[in-house]
Motif scaffolding. Structure first.
Motif, mmCIF file in Angstrom:
data_model
loop_
_atom_site.group_PDB
_atom_site.id
_atom_site.type_symbol
_atom_site.label_atom_id
_atom_site.label_comp_id
_atom_site.label_asym_id
_atom_site.label_seq_id
_atom_site.Cartn_x
_atom_site.Cartn_y
_atom_site.Cartn_z
ATOM 1 N N LYS A 68 0.838 -1.193 0.000
ATOM 2 C CA LYS A 68 0.000 0.000 0.000
ATOM 3 C C LYS A 68 0.880 1.254 0.000
ATOM 4 C CE LYS A 68 -3.794 -2.235 2.521
ATOM 5 N NZ LYS A 68 -4.663 -2.187 3.738
ATOM 6 N N GLY A 69 0.314 2.350 -0.483
ATOM 7 C CA GLY A 69 1.005 3.634 -0.419
ATOM 8 C C GLY A 69 2.080 3.844 -1.472
ATOM 9 N N ILE A 70 2.101 3.007 -2.519
ATOM 10 C CA ILE A 70 3.122 3.151 -3.561
ATOM 11 C C ILE A 70 2.684 4.221 -4.559
ATOM 12 C CG2 ILE A 70 4.400 1.974 -5.388
ATOM 13 C CD1 ILE A 70 5.019 0.991 -2.563
ATOM 14 N N THR A 71 3.502 5.243 -4.726
ATOM 15 C CA THR A 71 3.202 6.321 -5.667
ATOM 16 C C THR A 71 4.171 6.266 -6.844
ATOM 17 O OG1 THR A 71 4.696 7.897 -4.612
ATOM 18 C CG2 THR A 71 2.426 7.774 -3.749
ATOM 19 N N PRO A 72 3.794 6.837 -7.985
ATOM 20 C CA PRO A 72 4.728 6.880 -9.117
ATOM 21 C C PRO A 72 6.030 7.595 -8.762
ATOM 22 C CG PRO A 72 2.509 7.374 -9.857
ATOM 23 C CD PRO A 72 2.452 7.343 -8.359
ATOM 24 N N GLU A 73 5.927 8.643 -7.933
ATOM 25 C CA GLU A 73 7.138 9.379 -7.530
ATOM 26 C C GLU A 73 8.071 8.478 -6.732
ATOM 27 O OE1 GLU A 73 3.991 12.065 -8.650
ATOM 28 O OE2 GLU A 73 4.040 10.435 -7.163
ATOM 29 N N TRP A 74 7.495 7.721 -5.773
ATOM 30 C CA TRP A 74 8.331 6.828 -4.963
ATOM 31 C C TRP A 74 8.940 5.730 -5.827
ATOM 32 C CZ3 TRP A 74 8.507 1.624 -4.021
ATOM 33 C CH2 TRP A 74 9.342 1.213 -2.975
ATOM 34 N N MET A 75 8.135 5.156 -6.718
ATOM 35 C CA MET A 75 8.615 4.049 -7.540
ATOM 36 C C MET A 75 9.701 4.492 -8.492
ATOM 37 S SD MET A 75 7.854 0.748 -7.712
ATOM 38 C CE MET A 75 9.636 0.526 -7.646
ATOM 39 N N SER A 76 9.548 5.664 -9.110
ATOM 40 C CA SER A 76 10.571 6.138 -10.040
ATOM 41 C C SER A 76 11.881 6.410 -9.304
ATOM 42 C CB SER A 76 10.085 7.396 -10.771
ATOM 43 O OG SER A 76 9.827 8.456 -9.856
ATOM 44 N N THR A 77 11.790 6.986 -8.107
ATOM 45 C CA THR A 77 12.995 7.238 -7.315
ATOM 46 C C THR A 77 13.661 5.926 -6.918
ATOM 47 O OG1 THR A 77 12.095 9.294 -6.428
ATOM 48 C CG2 THR A 77 13.883 8.278 -5.190
ATOM 49 N N HIS A 78 12.854 4.944 -6.530
ATOM 50 C CA HIS A 78 13.384 3.636 -6.137
ATOM 51 C C HIS A 78 14.073 2.955 -7.313
ATOM 52 C CE1 HIS A 78 13.698 0.390 -3.290
ATOM 53 N NE2 HIS A 78 13.146 -0.466 -4.133
ATOM 54 N N MET A 79 13.571 3.205 -8.517
ATOM 55 C CA MET A 79 14.185 2.620 -9.709
ATOM 56 C C MET A 79 15.375 3.418 -10.208
ATOM 57 S SD MET A 79 10.794 1.593 -11.933
ATOM 58 C CE MET A 79 9.900 0.060 -11.645
ATOM 59 N N GLY A 80 15.555 4.611 -9.667
ATOM 60 C CA GLY A 80 16.643 5.470 -10.119
ATOM 61 C C GLY A 80 16.319 6.202 -11.403
ATOM 62 N N LEU A 81 15.029 6.426 -11.642
ATOM 63 C CA LEU A 81 14.587 7.072 -12.874
ATOM 64 C C LEU A 81 13.950 8.422 -12.593
ATOM 65 C CD1 LEU A 81 12.744 4.005 -14.482
ATOM 66 C CD2 LEU A 81 15.050 4.812 -15.043
#
Length: 212
Positions: A68-81
């Motif tokens: 829960k709580g996964i945002t596109p901003e968090w995911m892109s940062t986690h991917m290094g993108l």
């Protein structure tokens, strides 16, 4: 054991039985014991295998869950993108399992914006195009976001492995950095629009998820 005793008694009481009759009685008794042991072993094995299969299947189904709580901003940062400011309808999700975690990110851009974005993240090698005869992938990852799996799309699709933050080894052939790589898919789904799909896998439990 009563069945075995009855079998032996029946054989030994037959008229005209001598030494040969007794041998036949023992033979019948031995066969009866063997049948009982074999039947017991087969039943035990079938129960064990069935129980193990059901348990593992249940574990696989109950083990996977979407965080829960996964945002596109968090995911892109986690991917290094970078998540482009021009990104339209961005979506992201993160699934955890005991084997590996999976992060997904998707958004759309104009064709021109997509080309500029993809130029920032060249693939390891070159962009590939899918074969029309490639096997279909069962819906799972992006289906969670209500989208087709990128592997099922063949027209206007290109894909490749991208390693954000990978060092330029042109001047340093001994560079040993091992960045996290992701799989990029770019689908030109309309004359002026491109959808970007990104998928990455991680070791289980190492990602500090939002809210944890």
């Amino acid at each position: 054991m009563n069945d075995v005793n009855n079998a032996y008694a029946y054989a030994s009481e037959q008229p005209g039985t001598g030494k040969g009759g007794r041998r036949k009685g023992w033979l019948i008794a031995g066969v009866a014991v063997g049948v009982l042991v074999l039947a017991s072993g087969v039943a035990t094995t079938a129960w064990y295998l069935g129980d193990q299969s059901d348990t593992s299947a249940t574990a696989r189904v109950s083990d996977a869950q979407w965080a829960k709580g996964i945002t596109p901003e968090w995911m892109s940062t986690h991917m290094g993108l970078e998540l482009p400011k021009a990104a339209h309808s961005p979506q992201a999700a993160y699934e955890t399992t005991s084997r590996f975690d999976t992060g997904i990110l998707t958004f759309t851009l104009t064709r021109a914006e997509a080309e500029k974005y993809l130029a920032k993240y060249p693939p390891d090698g070159k962009w590939l195009t899918p074969s029309p005869s490639q096997p279909a992938k069962a819906p799972h990852d992006f289906a969670h976001l209500g989208l087709d799996e990128p592997e099922t799309l063949t027209t206007g699709m290109r894909y490749g492995d991208v390693c954000p933050g990978a060092p330029d080894t042109t001047d340093d052939p001994y560079a040993t950095s091992d960045p996290q790589c992701v799989t990029f898919y770019a689908h030109d789904y309309a004359p002026t629009r491109t959808r970007i799909y990104v998928r990455a896998h991680y070791e289980p439990g190492i990602s500090p998820l939002p809210g944890n």
